[in-house]
Design a protein around this motif. Structure first.
Motif: not given
Length: 230
Positions: A118-122, A198-209, A211-213
């Motif tokens: 999701h992040l790769d694409a956006r 810099l490390a950004l959150p992609v853990d399994a508990g990260t919500s789609r909201r 990720l959008h933020r």
């Protein structure tokens, strides 16, 4: 198998040298030193952030007893290329060999990979660190913040946190610059990663909201914050 066990199995001991990454935690270098050997630091590949085979080849001496191929942030090291770099007489040790990544669930790995995709694409405000086609487990989603070095990355991180986005600097100081392992050598990709990543959150508990933020904040900031850095 843990690094200390691997070193014992490879019969590494006093007078030996073991090639390790500096862009990592100090645990691997400490295990080498505890075995009585000398950790020798090699540079990393700019795409994977794991050991660079060409740099490893340059670090080999008559005393080289092993290479520890540390996987970083869930990205596996290129074991075949590292073995080719040092020759068949020097073992390339994989700390994850025979382990199930500490009991990770496949669904959690799949969720992290989906979040990373999701992040790769956006993302446009930062540059993801990736090697296409590699089975990355994404323990961390690491990006480079464009700019003129550490002040820009750190300012970018502060701005993200102010917008409610979790982030962290994955490696604060390369191991070869720590007081207990200080070496006078120049590892250009290691130094660049230490200042830009810099490390950004992609853990399994990260919500789609979340990720959008994250995407909205990164893309709006664009990676350069001279005013904040000042």
């Amino acid at each position: 198998m843990r690094t200390a066990e691997l070193l014992r199995t490879a019969r590494v001991g006093a007078g030996d040298e073991v090639i390790v990454p500096s862009y990592a935690t100090a645990a691997t270098a400490e295990a080498v030193r505890d075995a009585g050997a000398l950790p020798v630091f090699a540079d990393i590949d700019s795409r994977s952030l794991c050991l660079d085979p060409a740099s490893v080849a340059r670090a080999v001496t008559a005393r080289t007893a092993a290479v520890v191929a540390v996987p970083l942030f869930g990205h596996p090291a290129d074991l075949a290329a590292l073995q080719a770099a040092v020759g068949q007489g020097v073992p390339v040790l994989d700390p994850t060999d025979g382990e199930d990544e500490e009991g990770e669930r496949e669904e959690d790995i799949a969720r992290r990979r989906a979040n990373a995709a999701h992040l790769d694409a956006r993302l446009t405000g930062v540059t993801p660190v990736m090697s296409p086609g590699v089975p990355h487990r994404y323990h961390s989603y690491v990006v480079r913040v464009p700019g003129n070095g550490r002040p820009d990355r750190d300012a970018f991180a502060r701005a993200l946190r102010a917008r409610g986005v979790r982030c962290r600097v994955p490696v604060q100081t390369p191991v070869h610059r720590l007081p207990s392992f200080r070496r006078e050598l120049w590892l250009p990709e290691t130094e660049r990663a230490a200042g830009e990543c810099l490390a950004l959150p992609v853990d399994a508990g990260t919500s789609r909201r979340e990720l959008h933020r994250l995407v909205a904040a990164c893309n709006a900031l664009g990676g350069l914050l001279p005013a904040v850095a000042a």
